[in-house]
Design a protein around this motif. Structure first.
Motif: not given
Ligand code: NCD
Ligand code: ZN
Length: 476
Positions: A72-76, A93-100
């Motif tokens: 979702y790199t159009h968001k970030e 930061v700890f980054e969350m797994p709800n990517t695609h």
């Protein structure tokens, strides 16, 4: 000139610890803090930066960001997200797994690690605990997961929430590793039921978002997760605490000795139901911003220690995705990693908490909870030189167009703040200086190694775990 002793001295500032403050110079060699001493007592350095009148605090450690890459790199992406962090005084930061794709297997974990190579701040990577990846958990641990994330309720990414049966087995496996499981603690079935009835009745205004997700969804989820944690010995962390009600199962579990911690986010402290009319769909976030009585209770819990820390749930979306007359069609969440520190320092300036307490909830407690202590979370000799230099007099107006995130819409638009991080150092290097990102810092961030310093988890009901029972079956 003799060979300077140190690489850098931050000179003349007030160093703030969670337990007090001191006028002191801070010397840095390589990646770590080499000395802390009375003003002008430390000798030479290659570079001396005058920070008199400013405060030197450990960089914020934000356990809850969504940097959206891959998918979702159009968001970030990791570069824009970590730049926003550096601007916000956040050094890990700890980054969350709800990517695609979601971070639900070792292969996908390594894909996320590749994306994260662009980061300018240090990071941990969450692995997913879902219904359909129980067999992947051990591989994710072996691949270097820093923590797990379990979506007990539906939110952005539409990852199906695990049944309580799958959660229990996941907790049994993860408990052995000592890694903490962070929970989106809202019960999916209650929310789906209510939202479909509201939608069928044509009720689609911003405040209906709270109606679909009443406080009881959080109370039920926190209580249930605490019972599974107590049963299995798995460490858990309750993300984005939004209600007064869930504080009771949280504090009761703490009192029983369950290894459970909790975070809240600025929106649950600073906004309430009275802001929905003004903000419309922009305020939509999971869990929802609730009533004034909730924010009052969460403030008290943050002061008393029932809520351990502040995180941001940095969740960028585009203006189009955030704006819709039908609340069910607006994406949930908004950016926060860049605005947390100015917003919370404004509360410090207003006398609602001390700077020492802010250091505790923004840095020391997250470091301890996720096993980064003693390397991170404090200004001390031997610790990483992860530092935010704060100007408590600096006044700014939050404006989404100026944010470094790709998410250009925030419910805090136009809000005046007092206090801002004017420099951010990650392991001894300026990544932000004088309110600008330093050139060439992309890639400076490293994945953290956590939990080594934490005590081994206490085994609990291991003999009744699914793995143990199935193994016995195989023997006979
Ligand atoms: C988050 C997102 O957009 O990824 N949204 C949100 O409303 N909080 C997901 C989450 O943390 O629930
Ligand atoms: Zn969440």
């Amino acid at each position: 000139m003799n060979n300077p002793l140190f690489d850098l001295i931050l000179k003349g500032g007030t160093v703030v610890h969670e337990t007090g403050r001191e006028l002191a110079d801070v010397a840095i060699s390589g990646e770590t803090i080499a000395a802390i001493g009375a003003p002008d007592s430390l000798g030479d350095a290659t570079e001396v930066v005058d920070v008199s009148g400013q405060y030197v605090i450990p960089g914020a450690i934000d356990m809850h960001v969504h940097f959206r890459e891959p998918g979702y790199t159009h968001k970030e992406d990791w570069e824009t997200g970590s730049a926003a962090a550096a601007m916000g005084g956040v050094t890990t930061v700890f980054e969350m797994p709800n990517t695609h794709p979601p971070t639900r297997s070792a292969v996908e974990f390594r894909q996320k690690q590749e994306c994260a190579k662009k980061a300018c701040v240090d990071f941990g990577i969450y692995a997913l605990l879902a219904e359909d990846n129980i067999d992947e958990i051990q591989g994710l641990i072996d691949a270097g997961a820093n923590a797990f994330k379990c979506f007990m309720g539906n939110t952005f990414g539409n990852l199906p929430s695990p049944s309580t049966g799958a959660m229990l087995e996941g907790f049994e496996i993860i408990a052995q590793s000592g890694l903490r499981i962070s929970l989106h603690a809202e019960t999916a079935s209650i929310m789906a039921w209510r939202q479909s009835k509201l939608e069928a009745a044509g009720l689609n205004q911003p405040l209906h978002h709270i109606v679909a997700r009443p406080e009881v969804v959080a109370i039920e989820a926190v209580a249930r997760a605490a019972i599974l944690s107590e049963w299995t010995g798995a460490r858990i962390h309750v993300l984005h605490i939004s209600s007064a009600g869930e504080l009771r199962p949280l504090s009761e579990a703490k009192n029983r000795g369950v290894d459970i911690t909790g975070e809240t986010c600025p929106c649950y402290l600073l906004l309430d139901a009275s802001d929905y009319e003004r903000l419309g769909s922009v305020i939509r976030v999971n869990p929802p911003v609730r009533e004034k009585k909730d924010s009052v209770a969460i403030w008290n819990a943050l002061q008393s220690g029932v809520v351990d820390m502040i995180a941001t749930d940095h969740a960028p979306h585009t203006l189009e995705e955030k704006t819709n007359d039908n609340i069910w069609k607006a994406d949930c969440g908004f950016p926060g990693v860049e605005t947390q520190m100015p917003l919370m320092l404004s509360e410090v300036a207003a006398g609602r908490m001390t700077l020492e307490h802010y250091v505790r909830i923004s840095s020391a407690n997250p470091a301890r909870t996720f096993g980064l202590w003693p390397c991170k979370g404090r200004i001390a000799v031997g610790a990483h030189a992860d530092i935010a230099v704060i100007d408590m007099a600096r006044q700014e107006i939050i404006s989404a167009t100026k944010l470094h995130s790709r998410g250009k819409v925030t419910p805090f638009e136009g809000r005046a703040t007092t206090g801002a991080p004017i420099h951010t150092l990650v392991r001894g290097r300026f990544v932000q200086r004088d309110r600008a990102i330093m050139p060439g810092v992309s890639g400076h961030g490293k994945q953290v190694t956590n939990i080594q310093s934490m005590p081994a988890p206490k085994p609990c009901n291991v003999d009744q775990s699914l793995a143990a029972v199935l193994a016995t079956g195989e023997e006979t």
